[in-house]
Design an enzyme around this catalytic site. Structure first.
Site, mmCIF file in Angstrom:
data_model
loop_
_atom_site.group_PDB
_atom_site.id
_atom_site.type_symbol
_atom_site.label_atom_id
_atom_site.label_comp_id
_atom_site.label_asym_id
_atom_site.label_seq_id
_atom_site.Cartn_x
_atom_site.Cartn_y
_atom_site.Cartn_z
ATOM 1 N N GLU A 158 -34.068 -0.007 11.018
ATOM 2 C CA GLU A 158 -33.357 1.261 10.861
ATOM 3 C C GLU A 158 -34.395 2.251 10.359
ATOM 4 O OE1 GLU A 158 -30.801 3.265 11.922
ATOM 5 O OE2 GLU A 158 -30.042 1.207 11.792
ATOM 6 N N GLU A 191 -39.479 13.904 11.449
ATOM 7 C CA GLU A 191 -38.607 13.733 10.286
ATOM 8 C C GLU A 191 -39.355 14.153 9.020
ATOM 9 O OE1 GLU A 191 -37.480 9.742 8.827
ATOM 10 O OE2 GLU A 191 -35.432 10.502 8.831
ATOM 11 N N LYS A 228 -37.113 -7.737 -0.861
ATOM 12 C CA LYS A 228 -38.126 -6.836 -1.429
ATOM 13 C C LYS A 228 -37.620 -5.394 -1.413
ATOM 14 C CE LYS A 228 -41.663 -4.087 -0.178
ATOM 15 N NZ LYS A 228 -41.526 -3.229 -1.310
HETATM 16 C C1 UN1 Z 1 -25.163 7.654 4.828
HETATM 17 O O1 UN1 Z 1 -25.509 8.714 5.317
HETATM 18 O O2 UN1 Z 1 -24.066 7.506 4.293
HETATM 19 O O3 UN1 Z 1 -31.505 5.472 4.908
HETATM 20 C C2 UN1 Z 1 -25.996 6.435 4.866
HETATM 21 C C3 UN1 Z 1 -30.531 6.150 5.230
HETATM 22 C C4 UN1 Z 1 -29.434 5.451 5.978
HETATM 23 C C5 UN1 Z 1 -28.165 5.416 5.232
HETATM 24 C C6 UN1 Z 1 -27.377 6.651 5.357
HETATM 25 N N1 UN1 Z 1 -29.844 4.118 6.326
HETATM 26 O O4 UN1 Z 1 -30.460 7.315 4.943
#
Ligand code: UN1
Length: 477
Positions: free
Chosen positions: A246, A379, A171
């Site tokens: 993440e 953030e 998704k």
């Molecule tokens: C990067 O900085 O090259 O969502 C990758 C994001 C990270 C990927 C960053 N998971 O910004």
């Protein structure tokens, strides 16, 4: 307009669609993309489950060939796919082509990994018994991706999932379905058996929720907001499911008195403002020691003066638009918060109008910020950066680590002693010396600590930790 449909059990399906809008020119519809239902999602999970026994036992050469073919096609079409990416997400064309190349390289890497699958054979502590340690695929993997890397993040989740023998329900973020549709189409034509990779575009509250609710999804890999990540975690524990998250970042870049000023300014401008600051690896806290502070702020401000914010497809644009109205509102709300908290607006802060209607915001730099202000703790996910003045290296390190997040951490210094100490003591998954905190390689582990990440690392050979489960077999010989 044709509707780009969902792929479920090898069939393209779906009649309801939503518009994919170009943030550089909101009059432009990039395409109509299917809006999947909970039932579509359940059908996709059933298809992935049915396809798993055969795919999990497929030959490694078959996997290699399909992944390699996909990587080759993405590379051959890098300009076209890069332009599609720039149109749907708003990063500049060179950034978008770079990301497309990265997606191709990821498929290339895992095509190679498929040929290097291995286990261990070791003697038992008991006589006449042999022990084998192997890695089995997990089963059906749910993949949920964010809008800020529309092709690289889908690639770095799909490629390892397939390499290690899993089947997939994927998704993508609602805002950016086009690149995801394109890579699913490429993989489908590259010869994946029906049901191995299923695409369900649609809303998180519908498609994502149906994935979370299913006992047949063995693992979920998620990149996105902290709030949604926590929901993925809670629902996955309920089903005893493996999950990998993440999430956010509030990445520090320390600039010491002994830094090469040029190197520091380039790294800060790149990781603070390129890709419109919409990277979880962006540097949003510049922690600068007293001796270089004023020189650094002056040089960075001068650099920001030269950066062109405009349509992502125009040549000469350094910073594209913000992805949508909602994110733009978040950014401008935080700019107001920063002013109220008493930080000094040193550059930017204003919306800009261009030839095409889009979400254009100046790169925005606050100085005289403290690490306790909300603009330094939360953030923002936009081109808004704060400079925090500190006395010395010790205070810089303590400030860098004083955050709920821990993804990437950077330092600009010419001192080997400080660089070495920082690498050892930065509480982050990735540390950059004299380099931007964002912009990572595709073949080495990616991930963070604390509130930024949960579960095993992504990318490189470490990806196997999530996409496989270890089996220990004993045989009486
Ligand atoms: C990067 O900085 O090259 O969502 C990758 C994001 C990270 C990927 C960053 N998971 O910004």
């Amino acid at each position: 307009m044709t509707i780009y449909q969902n792929l479920i059990g090898g069939e393209w399906v779906g009649a309801n669609a939503t518009k994919n809008i170009n943030p550089s020119d909101t009059n432009e519809v990039v395409g109509l993309y299917a809006d999947g239902s909970a039932e579509d999602t359940r059908n996709a999970i059933a298809a992935a489950k049915a396809a798993f026994p055969a795919w999990s036992r497929s030959g490694i050469w078959e996997r290699h060939v399909i992944l390699k073919k996909a990587g080759d096609e993405i590379m051959a079409r890098k300009d076209e796919l890069g332009a599609l990416l720039a149109r749907e997400e708003g990063k500049t064309l060179p950034e978008a082509i770079g990301e497309t190349i990265r997606a191709s390289q990821i498929f290339e890497f895992f095509a190679g990994e498929a040929l290097r699958l291995a286990g261990e054979t070791i003697p038992s502590v008991r006589p006449n018994i042999g022990v084998e340690i192997t890695r089995d695929p997990l089963g059906v993997i749910g993949i949920i991706t964010p809008w800020n890397f529309p092709i690289a993040i889908p690639a770095w989740k799909i490629a390892p999932a397939l390499c290690y023998g899993n089947t997939i329900v994927f998704k993508p973020a609602e805002l950016v379905p086009a690149c995801s549709w394109a890579i699913v189409d490429i993989l489908n034509r590259a010869g994946l058996p029906k049901g191995v990779l299923n695409l369900v575009m649609g809303k998180g509250s519908v498609v994502g929720q149906a994935m979370l609710d299913s006992p047949d999804v063995a693992g979920i890999t998620f990149t996105g907001s902290t709030g949604t990540g926590k929901r993925v975690a809670a629902a996955s524990i309920e089903h005893n499911r493996k999950f990998q998250l993440e999430m956010g970042g509030k990445n520090p870049m320390v600039v010491l008195d002994d830094a090469d000023l040029n190197v520091a300014v380039e790294a800060a401008a790149n990781s603070g403002f390129f890709s419109t600051g919409q990277r979880c690896t962006a540097s949003s806290r510049l922690i600068v020691t007293e001796g270089i502070h004023d020189k650094f702020v002056a040089a960075l401000t001068a650099k920001l003066e030269t950066l062109v914010v405009d349509n992502a497809l125009k040549s000469g644009t350094h910073i594209g638009p913000v992805v949508d109205e909602r994110q733009l509102k978040t950014d401008t709300d935080y700019i107001e918060i920063g002013k109220k908290e008493g930080a000094k607006l040193a550059f930017g802060g204003e919306l800009i109008t261009r030839d095409t209607p889009g979400f254009y915001l100046q790169p925005t730099l606050f100085t005289e910020a403290t690490n306790q202000m909300r603009i330094s703790r939360e953030e923002i996910f936009g081109p808004v950066v704060s400079v925090i003045r500190v006395k010395d290296y010790e205070e810089a390190l303590a400030t860098a680590n004083d955050t709920p997040f821990g993804l990437s951490s950077g330092i600009a210094t010419t001192s080997l002693k400080h660089a070495t100490h920082f690498k050892r003591n930065a509480e982050a998954g990735m540390v950059m010396v004299n380099l931007p905190t964002a912009g990572v390689d595709f073949h080495v582990p990616f991930g963070g600590r604390k509130g930024s990440s949960y579960g095993p690392r992504e990318q490189g050979k470490y990806a196997a930790e999530f996409y496989t489960t270890v089996k220990t077999s004993y045989t009486l010989a």
